[in-house]
Design a protein around this motif. Structure first.
Motif, PDB file in Angstrom:
ATOM      1  N   PRO A  51       0.828  -1.204   0.000  1.00 40.57           N
ATOM      2  CA  PRO A  51       0.000   0.000   0.000  1.00 40.57           C
ATOM      3  C   PRO A  51       0.862   1.254   0.000  1.00 40.57           C
ATOM      4  O   PRO A  51       2.035   1.206   0.327  1.00 40.57           O
ATOM      5  N   SER A  52       0.263   2.359  -0.336  1.00 39.26           N
ATOM      6  CA  SER A  52       1.023   3.605  -0.403  1.00 39.26           C
ATOM      7  C   SER A  52       0.793   4.498   0.818  1.00 39.26           C
ATOM      8  O   SER A  52       1.372   5.565   0.905  1.00 39.26           O
ATOM      9  N   SER A  53      -0.052   4.088   1.751  1.00 39.69           N
ATOM     10  CA  SER A  53      -0.302   4.939   2.913  1.00 39.69           C
ATOM     11  C   SER A  53       0.712   4.661   4.020  1.00 39.69           C
ATOM     12  O   SER A  53       1.593   3.827   3.887  1.00 39.69           O
ATOM     13  N   GLU A  54       0.584   5.360   5.121  1.00 38.55           N
ATOM     14  CA  GLU A  54       1.540   5.303   6.224  1.00 38.55           C
ATOM     15  C   GLU A  54       1.676   3.888   6.800  1.00 38.55           C
ATOM     16  O   GLU A  54       0.692   3.203   7.044  1.00 38.55           O
ATOM     17  N   ILE A  55       2.909   3.495   7.055  1.00 38.57           N
ATOM     18  CA  ILE A  55       3.220   2.162   7.567  1.00 38.57           C
ATOM     19  C   ILE A  55       3.609   2.268   9.039  1.00 38.57           C
ATOM     20  O   ILE A  55       4.442   3.089   9.411  1.00 38.57           O
ATOM     21  N   GLN A  56       3.005   1.432   9.866  1.00 34.68           N
ATOM     22  CA  GLN A  56       3.381   1.347  11.273  1.00 34.68           C
ATOM     23  C   GLN A  56       4.388   0.210  11.404  1.00 34.68           C
ATOM     24  O   GLN A  56       4.175  -0.893  10.872  1.00 34.68           O
ATOM     25  N   ILE A  57       5.476   0.460  12.128  1.00 33.83           N
ATOM     26  CA  ILE A  57       6.541  -0.523  12.283  1.00 33.83           C
ATOM     27  C   ILE A  57       6.696  -0.830  13.764  1.00 33.83           C
ATOM     28  O   ILE A  57       6.879   0.074  14.581  1.00 33.83           O
ATOM     29  N   THR A  58       6.605  -2.112  14.116  1.00 33.08           N
ATOM     30  CA  THR A  58       6.811  -2.517  15.501  1.00 33.08           C
ATOM     31  C   THR A  58       7.746  -3.709  15.549  1.00 33.08           C
ATOM     32  O   THR A  58       7.872  -4.467  14.593  1.00 33.08           O
ATOM     33  N   THR A  59       8.385  -3.869  16.678  1.00 32.65           N
ATOM     34  CA  THR A  59       9.283  -4.996  16.893  1.00 32.65           C
ATOM     35  C   THR A  59       8.798  -5.780  18.097  1.00 32.65           C
ATOM     36  O   THR A  59       8.168  -5.234  18.995  1.00 32.65           O
ATOM     37  N   GLN A  60       9.056  -7.084  18.081  1.00 34.96           N
ATOM     38  CA  GLN A  60       8.657  -7.969  19.169  1.00 34.96           C
ATOM     39  C   GLN A  60       7.180  -7.824  19.493  1.00 34.96           C
ATOM     40  O   GLN A  60       6.780  -7.562  20.617  1.00 34.96           O
ATOM     41  N   THR A  61       6.339  -8.004  18.475  1.00 37.58           N
ATOM     42  CA  THR A  61       4.895  -7.875  18.603  1.00 37.58           C
ATOM     43  C   THR A  61       4.290  -9.206  19.013  1.00 37.58           C
ATOM     44  O   THR A  61       4.506 -10.220  18.352  1.00 37.58           O
ATOM     45  N   LYS A  62       3.521  -9.203  20.090  1.00 40.52           N
ATOM     46  CA  LYS A  62       2.885 -10.429  20.561  1.00 40.52           C
ATOM     47  C   LYS A  62       1.446 -10.472  20.078  1.00 40.52           C
ATOM     48  O   LYS A  62       0.706  -9.501  20.201  1.00 40.52           O
ATOM     49  N   GLU A  63       1.069 -11.627  19.516  1.00 42.52           N
ATOM     50  CA  GLU A  63      -0.296 -11.824  19.035  1.00 42.52           C
ATOM     51  C   GLU A  63      -0.642 -13.287  19.266  1.00 42.52           C
ATOM     52  O   GLU A  63       0.040 -14.167  18.748  1.00 42.52           O
ATOM     53  N   ASN A  64      -1.682 -13.508  20.036  1.00 38.86           N
ATOM     54  CA  ASN A  64      -2.052 -14.875  20.438  1.00 38.86           C
ATOM     55  C   ASN A  64      -0.827 -15.527  21.082  1.00 38.86           C
ATOM     56  O   ASN A  64      -0.249 -14.961  21.983  1.00 38.86           O
ATOM     57  N   ALA A  65      -0.413 -16.685  20.613  1.00 43.63           N
ATOM     58  CA  ALA A  65       0.724 -17.364  21.226  1.00 43.63           C
ATOM     59  C   ALA A  65       2.039 -17.040  20.526  1.00 43.63           C
ATOM     60  O   ALA A  65       3.079 -17.573  20.890  1.00 43.63           O
ATOM     61  N   ASN A  66       2.006 -16.182  19.517  1.00 40.98           N
ATOM     62  CA  ASN A  66       3.206 -15.869  18.750  1.00 40.98           C
ATOM     63  C   ASN A  66       3.786 -14.511  19.127  1.00 40.98           C
ATOM     64  O   ASN A  66       3.063 -13.599  19.489  1.00 40.98           O
ATOM     65  N   ILE A  67       5.101 -14.424  18.994  1.00 45.38           N
ATOM     66  CA  ILE A  67       5.789 -13.141  19.094  1.00 45.38           C
ATOM     67  C   ILE A  67       6.540 -12.972  17.790  1.00 45.38           C
ATOM     68  O   ILE A  67       7.436 -13.750  17.471  1.00 45.38           O
ATOM     69  N   TYR A  68       6.141 -11.973  17.007  1.00 45.86           N
ATOM     70  CA  TYR A  68       6.809 -11.711  15.734  1.00 45.86           C
ATOM     71  C   TYR A  68       8.054 -10.879  16.008  1.00 45.86           C
ATOM     72  O   TYR A  68       8.033  -9.965  16.821  1.00 45.86           O
TER      73      TYR A  68
END
Length: 166
Positions: A51-68
């Motif tokens: 996409p061409s709109s604003e991108i949010q960047i995060t590190t060590q994101t936890k979602e359910n049982a996963n940590i990206y």
């Protein structure tokens, strides 16, 4: 005068695990480069619709049982879940299964960045799972970086950091 190891002096963060530090460094570079730069980097990887709109960047994101290790996200209409490895052949099948299970939206992509020279067999044939290695990511950053002194400095330091990590 005692020389310190570059990883002890890194400008890229204070994570204790090198894998998290190198991912955070990449994310900082992407953030500083901005949306167009991120789009150029991603488009070099594969045919991901960016996409061409604003991108949010995060590190060590936890979602359910996963940590990206990292997450690039745009208004919940687009997500790239980043998983990085700094040792060869380190993809965990259980972790991969969890990532695939959590990436249920049509606009979710999983990007594995590893030290492997060729795509790991575990990642072959899986829809919306992309792979690259750290050497190729660095080459892409260098190739598509605009002439911004700070950004080019960070990429240069990132290259040194990757060299230290082999």
């Amino acid at each position: 005068y005692i020389m310190s190891i570059i990883s002890d002096l890194s400008i890229f963060g204070n994570y204790s695990q090198n894998e998290n530090r190198v991912t955070a460094a990449l994310l900082h570079i992407l953030k500083l480069g901005g949306t167009e730069f991120i789009g150029n980097v991603i488009s070099e990887l594969d045919d991901i619709d960016f996409p061409s709109s604003e991108i949010q960047i995060t590190t060590q994101t936890k979602e359910n049982a996963n940590i990206y290790d990292g997450l690039l996200e745009c208004d919940f209409s687009f997500r790239i879940l980043i998983e990085s490895k700094i040792t060869p052949e380190a993809i965990n099948p259980k972790q991969l299964e969890g990532l695939i299970r959590n990436s249920v939206n049509p606009s979710d992509y999983i990007l594995y960045i590893t030290t492997d020279y060729k795509k790991p067999k575990l990642l072959e044939g899986i829809d919306k799972v992309y792979w690259t290695n750290w050497k190729d990511i660095l080459a892409i950053l260098i190739r598509v970086a605009p002439e911004k002194e700070t950004l080019n400095f960070l990429i240069s330091e990132f290259e040194k950091f990757l060299d230290v990590l082999n």
